[in-house]
Design a protein around this motif. Structure first.
Motif, mmCIF file in Angstrom:
data_model
loop_
_atom_site.group_PDB
_atom_site.id
_atom_site.type_symbol
_atom_site.label_atom_id
_atom_site.label_comp_id
_atom_site.label_asym_id
_atom_site.label_seq_id
_atom_site.Cartn_x
_atom_site.Cartn_y
_atom_site.Cartn_z
ATOM 1 N N HIS A 453 46.689 0.532 7.795
ATOM 2 C CA HIS A 453 46.605 -0.517 8.546
ATOM 3 C C HIS A 453 47.620 -1.471 8.474
ATOM 4 C CE1 HIS A 453 44.617 -4.006 10.709
ATOM 5 N NE2 HIS A 453 44.765 -4.835 9.697
ATOM 6 N N GLN A 454 48.399 -2.104 9.696
ATOM 7 C CA GLN A 454 49.619 -2.684 9.613
ATOM 8 C C GLN A 454 49.368 -3.746 10.841
ATOM 9 O OE1 GLN A 454 51.998 0.774 9.650
ATOM 10 N NE2 GLN A 454 53.100 -0.073 11.207
ATOM 11 N N ILE A 455 50.189 -4.819 10.596
ATOM 12 C CA ILE A 455 50.488 -5.966 11.737
ATOM 13 C C ILE A 455 51.866 -5.652 12.262
ATOM 14 C CG2 ILE A 455 50.016 -8.257 12.655
ATOM 15 C CD1 ILE A 455 47.343 -6.892 11.744
ATOM 16 N N ASP A 456 51.967 -5.363 13.324
ATOM 17 C CA ASP A 456 53.312 -5.021 13.918
ATOM 18 C C ASP A 456 53.917 -6.530 14.403
ATOM 19 O OD1 ASP A 456 53.510 -2.539 13.803
ATOM 20 O OD2 ASP A 456 52.459 -2.313 15.533
ATOM 21 N N MET A 457 54.946 -6.911 14.156
ATOM 22 C CA MET A 457 55.466 -8.218 14.394
ATOM 23 C C MET A 457 57.049 -8.233 14.544
ATOM 24 S SD MET A 457 54.951 -11.676 11.975
ATOM 25 C CE MET A 457 53.189 -11.557 12.445
ATOM 26 N N PRO A 458 57.629 -8.877 15.622
ATOM 27 C CA PRO A 458 59.096 -9.098 15.738
ATOM 28 C C PRO A 458 59.780 -10.100 14.492
ATOM 29 C CG PRO A 458 57.798 -10.563 17.252
ATOM 30 C CD PRO A 458 56.876 -9.723 16.618
ATOM 31 N N ALA A 459 60.825 -10.281 14.717
ATOM 32 C CA ALA A 459 61.429 -11.070 13.612
ATOM 33 C C ALA A 459 61.418 -12.285 14.066
ATOM 34 C CB ALA A 459 63.251 -10.498 13.323
ATOM 35 N N ASP A 460 60.487 -13.034 14.291
ATOM 36 C CA ASP A 460 60.211 -14.245 15.003
ATOM 37 C C ASP A 460 59.557 -15.405 14.137
ATOM 38 O OD1 ASP A 460 59.500 -16.430 16.446
ATOM 39 O OD2 ASP A 460 59.080 -15.368 18.173
ATOM 40 N N PRO A 461 60.039 -16.116 13.352
ATOM 41 C CA PRO A 461 59.450 -17.216 12.550
ATOM 42 C C PRO A 461 58.302 -17.792 13.109
ATOM 43 C CG PRO A 461 61.322 -17.975 13.102
ATOM 44 C CD PRO A 461 61.465 -16.507 13.731
ATOM 45 N N ASN A 462 58.171 -18.159 14.612
ATOM 46 C CA ASN A 462 56.920 -18.816 15.067
ATOM 47 C C ASN A 462 55.971 -17.767 15.127
ATOM 48 O OD1 ASN A 462 58.601 -21.084 15.563
ATOM 49 N ND2 ASN A 462 59.459 -20.229 17.412
#
Length: 477
Positions: A453-462
């Motif tokens: 299980h993982q959460i995909d995320m861009p390199a975006d601090p917001n």
């Protein structure tokens, strides 16, 4: 013991420092002055087991934790039931002047377990006393994440938000992290490299309002608790190597350490041990193809690489081009001059590099630090040759340490190589070196089959802020 930030602000006690992680001014906590260990005190530690030695060493830094409480924390952290050997850290001869310091006997088969098991217990102790909670925000290039998560999994007062770079870890490393299903574990997979993950952590950790509102802390090596626990095995391994030395010759008996290096925390712990009085002749910084640290210690030029120029290598836990803990070393190098250090970072931002060529001779002369680079073919050759001569199987990072160590071996000076991980975590490299995949026990084979299980995320601090705001633990009234 007084703590300050490398950016100049006074900090609180040891407990305050480990709960805060990154200082509010963006700097790293440093102790000062470092406690000193003379030969008599060092000799008095010779017959201690690992938990007892950890209590003795860490007590020099954690003087706000009662000795009985610290001893209980260390016994829980270094319970032999959590490790595959009662020694916790076995030390064995590799021949040709080399000694292997076995740091990968813990639950995630990596050296990070030694410090993480302590830090998990210490943080839980501190939070229970304050009736608080802590949300760990961290970045991992491979082993830090799983070691942190295994140290806090299931704890009610701690949760982890661990950032890892997409496609930059081995299958085994990914399985160790992403197969965890505990509700206090959040694996966030970032589109980028480790340095992108690390920059996100620094940005949010430097946001004082957000950090306070969401009880953010750290368990990677920006947390001084990690550094203090890693100092222990330098003393432990020196004591084991000198067991066979005549008692009259032990006090000044020097050894060298070769340390596979990514974020520089492990070498920094050796630097602190040496400064405290441990007879260390050389600290060998062993890098892979992402050899920013090697360039720095050879030339005095620190030139971090951007994400596009950070290579994906066969020793992935060292695929780091911006070593956070170098700041702590530079603080010492510059005589604790926080203003000058801030000036260096301004120069780095303006020019893309820092020029300390005038200080470079001091790296060896004053601090005993040398360095070298290992390539993919080097580590494959080293894994093969060490196995053929000793039947000891090295992981690729430890092979980097052995490769670079060879250039710095001196007659009569034992060279201790710090193990990074078990080779089973990197089967492709081992298969290339030996023509076969290393065996793993049934429990680890089953782990590889578990759903992930993982959460995909861009390199975006917001986006990271939004996710943490929704899922963070908050203190109970």
């Amino acid at each position: 013991m007084q703590y300050t930030s490398t950016r100049g602000h006074a900090l609180g006690s040891y407990t305050d420092v480990i709960l805060e992680g990154l200082a509010s001014d963006g700097g790293l906590a440093v102790p000062g002055p470092l406690p000193q260990v003379d030969s008599a005190l060092l000799e008095s530690w010779r017959d201690l087991n690992f938990a007892e030695l950890a209590t003795a060493v860490i007590s020099l830094f954690a003087n706000d934790i009662a000795e009985d409480d610290l001893a209980r924390i260390c016994r829980a952290a270094y319970d032999p039931a959590k490790f595959s050997t009662s020694e916790i850290v076995p030390v064995s001869d590799l021949g040709n002047g080399l000694t292997l310091v076995g740091l990968s006997e813990g639950p995630t088969l990596a050296f990070k377990d030694i410090a993480m098991q302590f830090l998990g217990e210490a943080l839980d102790f501190a939070l229970e006393k304050s009736n608080g909670v802590l949300n760990i925000l961290g970045a991992t290039s491979g082993d830090t994440g799983s070691a942190a998560e295994y140290a806090i999994r299931g704890r009610e007062r701690l949760s982890a938000f661990m950032l890892s770079p997409r496609g930059r870890m081995s299958e085994f490393q990914r399985a160790q992290m992403y197969s965890l299903q505990e509700p206090n574990i959040h694996n966030l997979v970032v589109d980028g490299v480790f340095d992108d993950c690390q920059e996100l952590v620094k940005e949010l950790s430097s946001d004082a309002a957000f950090k306070q509102a969401h009880n953010l802390g750290a368990m990677n090596s920006i947390n001084f608790g990690r550094i203090s626990a890693q100092i222990v095995y330098y003393f432990w391994s020196w004591l084991r190597v000198t067991d066979a030395v005549d008692a009259h010759d032990r006090a000044d008996f020097e050894v060298s350490f070769s340390v596979p290096s990514g974020n520089f925390g492990n070498v920094l712990s050796g630097h602190y041990a040496r400064t405290m009085g441990l007879p260390i002749r050389k600290l060998v910084v062993a890098t892979n193809e992402n050899n920013v640290l090697d360039e720095f210690f050879r030339t005095g030029i620190y030139r971090p690489r951007n994400a596009a120029n950070t290579l994906a290598t066969s020793s992935p836990s060292m695929d780091v081009s911006k070593a956070s803990n170098l700041e702590r070393f530079l603080f010492d190098l510059l005589g604790s001059d926080a203003e000058r250090l801030r000036g260096l970072w301004q120069q780095l931002g303006a020019d893309g590099f820092v020029d300390l060529t005038t200080e470079q001779p001091r790296f060896l002369e004053e601090f005993g630090i040398v360095s070298g680079t290992s390539t993919h073919q080097d580590r494959v050759n080293t894994i093969r040759s060490v196995f053929e001569s000793t039947q000891v199987l090295l992981d690729p990072h430890t092979a980097d340490g052995v490769t670079v160590a060879h250039a710095h071996i001196e007659p009569g000076i034992p060279m201790l190589v710090l193990e990074t991980a078990k080779p089973a975590k990197f089967p492709d490299v081992i298969a290339e070196a030996l023509g076969r995949i290393p065996t793993t026990d049934e429990a680890y084979r089953e782990m590889l089959e578990l759903p992930q299980h993982q959460i995909d995320m861009p390199a975006d601090p917001n986006e990271l802020r939004a996710y943490i705001a929704e899922h963070a633990l908050h203190a109970r009234s």
